[in-house]
Design a protein around this motif. Structure first.
Motif, mmCIF file in Angstrom:
data_model
loop_
_atom_site.group_PDB
_atom_site.id
_atom_site.type_symbol
_atom_site.label_atom_id
_atom_site.label_comp_id
_atom_site.label_asym_id
_atom_site.label_seq_id
_atom_site.Cartn_x
_atom_site.Cartn_y
_atom_site.Cartn_z
ATOM 1 N N UNK A 284 20.156 -5.452 11.545
ATOM 2 C CA UNK A 284 19.153 -6.450 11.185
ATOM 3 C C UNK A 284 17.827 -5.743 10.937
ATOM 4 N N UNK A 285 17.171 -6.080 9.838
ATOM 5 C CA UNK A 285 15.873 -5.502 9.463
ATOM 6 C C UNK A 285 14.853 -6.622 9.389
ATOM 7 N N UNK A 286 13.925 -6.619 10.327
ATOM 8 C CA UNK A 286 12.897 -7.661 10.367
ATOM 9 C C UNK A 286 11.526 -7.008 10.259
ATOM 10 N N UNK A 287 10.950 -7.082 9.064
ATOM 11 C CA UNK A 287 9.636 -6.486 8.798
ATOM 12 C C UNK A 287 9.580 -5.015 9.240
ATOM 13 N N UNK A 288 10.603 -4.265 8.849
ATOM 14 C CA UNK A 288 10.663 -2.840 9.161
ATOM 15 C C UNK A 288 9.768 -2.080 8.198
ATOM 16 N N UNK B 53 11.652 -3.481 14.643
ATOM 17 C CA UNK B 53 12.279 -4.437 13.739
ATOM 18 C C UNK B 53 13.674 -4.043 13.298
ATOM 19 N N UNK B 54 14.092 -2.808 13.616
ATOM 20 C CA UNK B 54 15.429 -2.328 13.269
ATOM 21 C C UNK B 54 16.356 -2.528 14.467
ATOM 22 N N UNK B 55 17.467 -3.243 14.259
ATOM 23 C CA UNK B 55 18.420 -3.503 15.332
ATOM 24 C C UNK B 55 19.836 -3.245 14.831
ATOM 25 N N UNK B 56 20.625 -2.503 15.632
ATOM 26 C CA UNK B 56 22.028 -2.252 15.304
ATOM 27 C C UNK B 56 22.909 -2.765 16.434
ATOM 28 N N UNK B 57 23.903 -3.581 16.095
ATOM 29 C CA UNK B 57 24.804 -4.173 17.077
ATOM 30 C C UNK B 57 26.239 -3.815 16.731
ATOM 31 N N UNK C 38 0.831 -1.208 0.000
ATOM 32 C CA UNK C 38 0.000 0.000 0.000
ATOM 33 C C UNK C 38 0.860 1.250 0.000
ATOM 34 N N UNK C 39 0.681 2.098 1.011
ATOM 35 C CA UNK C 39 1.469 3.326 1.130
ATOM 36 C C UNK C 39 2.761 3.120 1.902
ATOM 37 N N UNK C 40 3.090 1.863 2.209
ATOM 38 C CA UNK C 40 4.288 1.548 2.974
ATOM 39 C C UNK C 40 5.200 0.597 2.209
ATOM 40 N N UNK C 41 6.416 0.484 2.713
ATOM 41 C CA UNK C 41 7.363 -0.532 2.256
ATOM 42 C C UNK C 41 7.795 -1.354 3.469
ATOM 43 N N UNK C 42 7.978 -2.650 3.261
ATOM 44 C CA UNK C 42 8.428 -3.531 4.331
ATOM 45 C C UNK C 42 9.827 -4.027 3.975
ATOM 46 N N UNK C 43 10.797 -3.725 4.851
ATOM 47 C CA UNK C 43 12.192 -4.066 4.597
ATOM 48 C C UNK C 43 12.616 -5.276 5.416
ATOM 49 N N UNK C 44 13.281 -6.205 4.758
ATOM 50 C CA UNK C 44 13.837 -7.381 5.428
ATOM 51 C C UNK C 44 15.238 -7.648 4.891
ATOM 52 N N UNK C 45 16.167 -7.860 5.827
ATOM 53 C CA UNK C 45 17.540 -8.137 5.409
ATOM 54 C C UNK C 45 18.521 -7.746 6.483
ATOM 55 N N UNK C 46 19.782 -7.593 6.092
ATOM 56 C CA UNK C 46 20.820 -7.236 7.055
ATOM 57 C C UNK C 46 21.898 -6.419 6.372
ATOM 58 N N UNK C 47 22.601 -5.626 7.182
ATOM 59 C CA UNK C 47 23.698 -4.790 6.712
ATOM 60 C C UNK C 47 24.904 -4.989 7.627
#
Length: 392
Positions: free
Chosen positions: A222-226, A201-205, A157-166
């Protein structure tokens, strides 16, 4: 504050700068010498970033010089290169903080953002009210980011869902926003997103155990359903070519920063050579030491010349990927040689940070690799020379 050309600028390239640009550099030098240089070794050793300098760095006007929305005065790309050099001449980690905040986070929005996004975010990033990071590199994707990006953005819809890692994301342990680059599930193209780090859903370590750029706070993300609204998608980032436009600008400034690291080590080696006495005379009075100093100065002078020209080409609208790639590959290679020669001049004292050279020696390794390895930048230039791509 009056401006004096650096002794390491042997051919006086700083004379190409305008009076206003020289005044800015003179003030920046005073701030770096008095507020930053005295504390960097202790923070480097503890692998901690000196957050107390962030406000002062932003107050100098160093962040946002490349965009009319945030620049204090009209300036040249050559001048902005000298700013990167001055920062790295004192400390590469501080230069990297500015490079991430200014060139990558602010730069991504400045190059790829809509007018509305630029109006909202550029002043906040320039002032330091918002701290930024830049999330492109991934655990399994570094040099092949153009094709190997695994972080996925799915439209909802009007959003984006991000999944992945950096991975290796500088400033990311304390950033307020991170520019996340992800491949669209719809069209397979790389798109950019302004992601508030408070988003669920956004985590930085923090990445521990680094032996280079120890003060820089790199993180695994880590991006989990952000969930990110369409309003935070960079409106002019529609393929990796747009991402590359940001990197083209920052790659040239990393080349300048490499010269700054070389100069920092060289200046420390010169000072040591004048003070240290061996065999009854100053170290600098020995032929072999002078040979190392002259070779170091030659590397520095050639690198300044190359960087000056590539920045002039940027101002003239003539700079292409291969131009910034050659600058980055050449200057980081010469930097690596130079810091090794400077460490050699200090002998055993070259491996302790008390004399600064050891810090520059270690930090040079990170600059040699990030913003495109020497090998990748070589292949970019090689493609230009031969007309043949040899990346794989």
């Amino acid at each position: 504050m009056s401006f004096e050309t650096l002794a390491s600028d042997f051919y006086g390239y700083e004379d190409l700068l305008s009076t206003r640009e020289k005044e800015f550099l003179a003030d920046l030098r005073v701030y770096l010498e008095t507020e930053v240089k005295p504390i960097v070794n202790e923070h480097w050793e503890r692998a901690e970033f000196p957050h107390q300098i962030i406000e002062g760095l932003h107050e100098t006007g160093t962040i946002g010089l490349g965009f009319p929305e945030t620049a204090q005065f009209e300036n040249s790309a050559v001048f902005r290169g000298w700013v990167a050099l001055e920062l790295a001449r004192v400390d590469a980690s501080v230069s990297t903080y500015v490079g991430v905040q200014n060139g990558l986070a602010l730069g991504a929005i400045g190059v790829c953002g809509s007018d509305e996004q630029k109006a909202e975010w550029l002043p906040k990033l320039a002032s330091g009210d918002v701290l930024g990071a830049f999330g492109l590199t991934e655990p399994l994707s570094g040099s092949d980011s153009a094709q190997g990006l695994r972080t996925i953005a799915t439209r909802d819809g009007d959003n984006w869902v991000l999944n992945g890692s950096k991975r290796w994301i500088g400033n990311a342990t304390f950033s307020d926003i991170t520019i996340i680059w992800a491949k669209s599930a719809e069209d397979g193209q790389v798109k950019g997103f302004i992601v508030p780090t408070s988003t669920p859903g956004y985590t930085a370590t923090k990445i521990e155990g680094k032996q280079s750029l120890r003060m820089v706070q790199n993180a695994d993300i880590t991006l989990e359903n952000v969930v990110v609204p369409e309003s935070l998608r960079l409106q002019h980032a529609n393929s990796f070519k747009d991402t590359a436009a940001v990197l083209r600008l920052t790659r040239a400034e990393v080349a300048w920063a490499a010269v700054g690291v070389a100069i920092g080590a060289y200046e420390a080696a010169v000072a040591y050579a004048k003070e240290r006495v061996q065999f009854g005379k100053p170290l600098g009075a020995h032929q072999l030491i002078q040979d190392l100093l002259v070779k170091s100065l030659g590397n520095i002078t050639a690198s300044i010349a190359l960087c000056t020209r590539v920045s002039e080409m940027l101002d003239a609208g003539q700079q292409r990927d291969e131009h910034s790639a050659l600058a980055k590959a050449f200057t980081t290679s010469r930097m690596r040689e130079t810091v090794a020669w400077c460490r050699e001049i200090l002998g055993g004292n070259g491996i302790v940070i008390d004399y600064d050279v050891a810090r520059f020696f270690a930090d040079a390794e990170a600059l040699y690799s990030y913003e495109g390895t020497r090998e990748m930048n070589t292949l970019i230039v090689g493609r230009s020379i031969t007309g043949q791509a040899a990346f794989v």
